[in-house]
Motif scaffolding. Structure first.
Motif, mmCIF file in Angstrom:
data_model
loop_
_atom_site.group_PDB
_atom_site.id
_atom_site.type_symbol
_atom_site.label_atom_id
_atom_site.label_comp_id
_atom_site.label_asym_id
_atom_site.label_seq_id
_atom_site.Cartn_x
_atom_site.Cartn_y
_atom_site.Cartn_z
ATOM 1 N N GLN A 131 -0.403 1.539 3.683
ATOM 2 C CA GLN A 131 -0.196 1.963 2.292
ATOM 3 C C GLN A 131 -1.477 1.800 1.482
ATOM 4 O OE1 GLN A 131 1.770 -0.059 4.049
ATOM 5 N NE2 GLN A 131 3.847 0.775 4.005
ATOM 6 N N LYS A 132 -2.201 0.714 1.714
ATOM 7 C CA LYS A 132 -3.456 0.517 0.985
ATOM 8 C C LYS A 132 -4.448 1.614 1.323
ATOM 9 C CE LYS A 132 -6.834 -2.303 2.089
ATOM 10 N NZ LYS A 132 -7.764 -3.457 2.286
ATOM 11 N N ARG A 133 -4.529 1.981 2.587
ATOM 12 C CA ARG A 133 -5.474 3.032 2.981
ATOM 13 C C ARG A 133 -5.117 4.361 2.321
ATOM 14 N NH1 ARG A 133 -6.061 1.456 9.417
ATOM 15 N NH2 ARG A 133 -7.898 0.126 9.184
ATOM 16 N N TYR A 134 -3.815 4.658 2.258
ATOM 17 C CA TYR A 134 -3.416 5.901 1.594
ATOM 18 C C TYR A 134 -3.795 5.856 0.112
ATOM 19 C CZ TYR A 134 -0.721 9.331 -0.890
ATOM 20 O OH TYR A 134 -0.370 10.349 -1.739
ATOM 21 N N LEU A 135 -3.469 4.766 -0.554
ATOM 22 C CA LEU A 135 -3.743 4.654 -1.982
ATOM 23 C C LEU A 135 -5.244 4.692 -2.260
ATOM 24 C CD1 LEU A 135 -1.040 1.962 -2.745
ATOM 25 C CD2 LEU A 135 -1.013 4.334 -3.548
ATOM 26 N N ALA A 136 -6.049 4.160 -1.332
ATOM 27 C CA ALA A 136 -7.501 4.206 -1.499
ATOM 28 C C ALA A 136 -8.019 5.631 -1.486
ATOM 29 C CB ALA A 136 -8.179 3.403 -0.388
ATOM 30 N N SER A 137 -7.317 6.526 -0.799
ATOM 31 C CA SER A 137 -7.740 7.927 -0.755
ATOM 32 C C SER A 137 -7.323 8.688 -2.002
ATOM 33 C CB SER A 137 -7.138 8.611 0.480
ATOM 34 O OG SER A 137 -5.740 8.833 0.322
ATOM 35 N N ARG A 138 -6.447 8.086 -2.787
ATOM 36 C CA ARG A 138 -5.861 8.794 -3.921
ATOM 37 C C ARG A 138 -6.347 8.267 -5.267
ATOM 38 N NH1 ARG A 138 -0.047 11.442 -4.173
ATOM 39 N NH2 ARG A 138 0.011 11.946 -6.392
ATOM 40 N N PHE A 139 -6.667 6.983 -5.343
ATOM 41 C CA PHE A 139 -7.028 6.358 -6.613
ATOM 42 C C PHE A 139 -8.429 5.759 -6.543
ATOM 43 C CE2 PHE A 139 -2.392 6.270 -6.453
ATOM 44 C CZ PHE A 139 -2.061 6.789 -7.707
ATOM 45 N N VAL A 140 -9.076 5.690 -7.695
ATOM 46 C CA VAL A 140 -10.407 5.091 -7.764
ATOM 47 C C VAL A 140 -10.327 3.595 -7.475
ATOM 48 C CG1 VAL A 140 -12.405 4.653 -9.249
ATOM 49 C CG2 VAL A 140 -11.185 6.835 -9.401
#
Length: 261
Positions: A154-163
């Motif tokens: 989940q962290k990796r996905y969110l890192a691709s989406r948010f600054v």
């Protein structure tokens, strides 16, 4: 939540060996590493969940000093009553956005991201973006983990989406950081010690770091995870006395050279 609340979803801190392992890996394996390169120290004041008092008391208190904060909104909960406070309604969120405060994503329904498959996490973020677009015409670029809980995928996905993605792990951000797991320090009357805040601010100055403070409600009689107006004003005064500017998450990220997600 009371009647009229969002559908039942996973709440609270995850348990079970697989969740513990995922959380451990998320803390140890960076999504990416970035060196903070700002010319000086900065601080950010952030509000999770955005109770009505954060919007009607906390935001004006910042504005009084010409400052702005970042408010992490779970957009489907706007106007609902939870166990501790009423969540700020759409009109209150719109008002703080129009006043120049930053609106961040806290998922749409304040759901524990560890409980979500990546396709469901994507839907949750899409729903948050769509609702916040309706409410105040913003597309949030900064995320905060509900309950502070994390998982590696989940962290990796969110890192691709948010600054940035902000945690509740209590640490100062200095040197090499993982923008998907920034540290933050709770500003709560129940646990506040002035000596600790002074030490944190002095270290922020010495290291040209990024101190992120977070809280929830802002009330003369706050919850155990809330802040009184007196304490918020005192924290702002300490930062001002040490020459640490208070910036939104977007402003601080630009200051320290964080690349866009």
């Amino acid at each position: 939540m009371t009647d009229g609340a969002a559908p039942s979803i996973e709440q609270g801190w995850s348990t079970g060996f697989d969740r513990l392992l995922s959380r451990f890996l998320a803390r140890c394996v960076p999504a990416r590493q970035v060196l903070l390169t700002g010319p000086g120290p900065v601080a950010s004041i952030t509000f999770d969940d955005v109770s009505d008092s954060a919007a009607t008391v906390g935001a004006p208190l910042l504005e009084r000093d010409g400052l702005r904060g970042t408010f992490y909104v779970a957009a489907e909960w706007c106007g609902l009553q939870d166990r501790y406070w009423r969540v700020a309604g759409r009109s209150e969120i719109r008002a703080i956005a129009q006043a120049g405060h930053e609106i961040g994503c806290h998922t749409a329904r304040h759901v524990n991201v560890q409980s979500l498959a990546l396709r469901d996490l994507a839907r949750e973020c899409d729903r948050s973006r769509d609702l916040l677009g309706e409410i105040c015409d913003v597309d949030p670029r900064h995320f905060c983990y509900p309950f502070g809980d994390i998982g590696l995928a989940q962290k990796r996905y969110l890192a691709s989406r948010f600054v940035t993605c902000r945690s509740i792990y209590e640490r100062l951000n200095v040197g090499q950081v993982d923008p998907a797991l920034l540290g933050a320090v709770g500003l709560f009357d129940a646990s506040y010690r002035r000596e600790r805040l002074l030490a944190l601010v002095r270290r922020t100055v010495a290291t040209r770091g990024w101190l992120i403070l977070y809280t929830h409600d802002v009330s003369p009689d706050p919850t155990r995870i809330g802040t009184s107006p007196r304490l918020l004003a005192e924290a702002l005064a300490v930062l001002a006395d040490h020459g640490v500017p208070v910036l939104t998450m977007s402003e601080a990220a630009r200051h320290h050279g964080l690349p866009a997600a």
